[in-house]
Design a protein around this motif. Structure first.
Motif, mmCIF file in Angstrom:
data_model
loop_
_atom_site.group_PDB
_atom_site.id
_atom_site.type_symbol
_atom_site.label_atom_id
_atom_site.label_comp_id
_atom_site.label_asym_id
_atom_site.label_seq_id
_atom_site.Cartn_x
_atom_site.Cartn_y
_atom_site.Cartn_z
ATOM 1 N N UNK A 94 25.249 36.797 27.302
ATOM 2 C CA UNK A 94 24.305 35.694 27.459
ATOM 3 C C UNK A 94 24.074 35.406 28.942
ATOM 4 N N UNK A 95 22.922 34.840 29.237
ATOM 5 C CA UNK A 95 22.553 34.547 30.613
ATOM 6 C C UNK A 95 23.385 33.398 31.166
ATOM 7 N N UNK A 96 23.798 33.538 32.423
ATOM 8 C CA UNK A 96 24.496 32.453 33.128
ATOM 9 C C UNK A 96 23.457 31.674 33.916
ATOM 10 N N UNK A 97 23.428 30.353 33.705
ATOM 11 C CA UNK A 97 22.426 29.503 34.324
ATOM 12 C C UNK A 97 23.027 28.701 35.468
ATOM 13 N N UNK A 116 27.535 26.445 36.999
ATOM 14 C CA UNK A 116 27.153 27.708 36.381
ATOM 15 C C UNK A 116 27.608 27.652 34.919
ATOM 16 N N UNK A 117 26.652 27.829 34.007
ATOM 17 C CA UNK A 117 26.941 27.653 32.584
ATOM 18 C C UNK A 117 26.479 28.859 31.774
ATOM 19 N N UNK A 118 27.168 29.065 30.653
ATOM 20 C CA UNK A 118 26.772 30.104 29.704
ATOM 21 C C UNK A 118 26.863 29.504 28.306
ATOM 22 N N UNK A 134 33.861 39.113 34.897
ATOM 23 C CA UNK A 134 33.092 39.913 35.847
ATOM 24 C C UNK A 134 31.635 39.477 35.915
ATOM 25 N N UNK A 135 31.040 39.154 34.783
ATOM 26 C CA UNK A 135 29.641 38.711 34.805
ATOM 27 C C UNK A 135 29.507 37.444 35.639
ATOM 28 N N UNK A 136 30.427 36.507 35.443
ATOM 29 C CA UNK A 136 30.376 35.265 36.212
ATOM 30 C C UNK A 136 30.603 35.540 37.692
ATOM 31 N N UNK A 148 40.614 34.129 41.781
ATOM 32 C CA UNK A 148 39.262 34.246 41.233
ATOM 33 C C UNK A 148 38.629 35.574 41.630
ATOM 34 N N UNK A 149 38.047 36.262 40.667
ATOM 35 C CA UNK A 149 37.440 37.566 40.919
ATOM 36 C C UNK A 149 36.290 37.476 41.920
ATOM 37 N N UNK A 150 35.614 36.345 41.983
ATOM 38 C CA UNK A 150 34.488 36.223 42.912
ATOM 39 C C UNK A 150 34.926 36.474 44.348
ATOM 40 N N UNK A 151 36.162 36.149 44.701
ATOM 41 C CA UNK A 151 36.642 36.413 46.051
ATOM 42 C C UNK A 151 36.614 37.912 46.352
#
Length: 288
Positions: free
Chosen positions: A1-4, A55-57, A85-87, A116-119
């Motif tokens: 699903x799309x992350x908004x 950020x929401x899904x 990973x998507x986030x 956090x993976x984003x790092x």
């Protein structure tokens, strides 16, 4: 699903703050706390709302960011989404592209939990490691020693004194009586206490604001400061003990604080008040 990617409104307790409360657990890495949003409320409700990103899904908030100053976003995620990973890639895209409305062009920094993976994704995209910060924690399951300082809960009639001590403690600060009132008018201040310490002559010498995330969850100190004319007298330790006691009365399981690694005096005051140093953390930054 799309992350908004979304923003918050200005009315009442926000969904972002509610999400942040639920993410505060013992043993979690240092992260954005509801108290960060509460302290930012000193800038007024509209500015506070405009500084928050979510950020929401599928209608569920997965990440919250606070635009805490020019070029800085303080970010955390739901515990079960740290390695999503998507986030992580959506966050990195939004953080890296000024047109997405999170960070401007030029130098920018991102604070995020160390696991956090984003790092890692930002690192892959060339974001470097910034200066260290020192998180500290004090367990509140047992009683807290009484401070060697007269400490009161500061209400509206003490706002001018709190603001004066704060400006003295933090050179360049623009915190004023009006900003104290804006902070206190925010919904998140319901779970906060602003404390003011006085010396034996009755002079205001130290202040701290503490923020609860609810019973059984870690509470937060933001900010703590000692008047520059009254330093090296143990007032930092005393007001910090008072802060820990106030959080314990609010039902917090522990007291958390984070300060620049270069702030050796502040770290020493926290340690002397029973806080334990945790491993240093680093922001990610993008050069100008």
């Amino acid at each position: 699903m799309t992350i908004a990617l979304g923003t918050t409104d200005t009315g009442g307790p926000t969904a972002a703050a509610d999400a942040l409360r639920g993410w505060q657990t013992e043993g979690a890495p240092m992260q954005l706390h509801p108290g960060d949003l509460g302290w930012y409320g000193r800038n007024g409700p509209r500015a506070a709302a405009e500084a928050v990103r979510t950020w929401s899904r599928a209608g569920r908030i997965l990440a919250v960011g606070l635009l805490d100053g020019p070029g800085l976003v303080r970010l955390t995620t739901a515990p079960d989404a740290r390695r999503d990973e998507e986030l992580a890639r959506r966050l990195a895209d939004d953080l890296s592209r000024p047109a997405h409305g999170v960070l401007p062009t030029g130098r920018a920094a991102v604070e995020a939990p160390q696991d956090a993976l984003v790092r890692e994704v930002l690192g892959e995209r060339g974001w470097g490691i910034d200066e260290p910060w020192t998180p500290l924690r004090r367990d509140l399951t047992g009683p807290v020693p009484a401070p060697d300082l007269a400490v009161e809960v500061a209400g509206p009639d003490r706002a001018h004194q709190v603001a004066a001590v704060h400006r003295s403690a933090f050179p360049g600060s623009r915190f004023t009586e009006a900003r104290w009132h804006a902070m206190a008018a925010g919904a998140l201040f319901t779970d906060a206490r602003c404390l003011l310490g006085r010396d034996e002559r009755g002079h205001p010498v130290a202040t701290v604001t503490v923020w609860s995330a609810g019973p059984g969850r870690p509470g937060f100190l933001e900010p703590m400061g000692v008047h520059r004319d009254h330093r090296r007298r143990g007032h930092g330790r005393a007001i910090t003990l008072a802060a820990a006691a106030a959080l314990r009365e609010l039902g917090a399981s522990s007291a958390l604080v984070c300060t620049p690694g270069s702030n050796t005096g502040g770290v020493a005051a926290y340690v002397s008040a029973g806080f334990e140093r945790r491993p240093e953390i680093h922001d990610r930054y993008r050069a100008a």
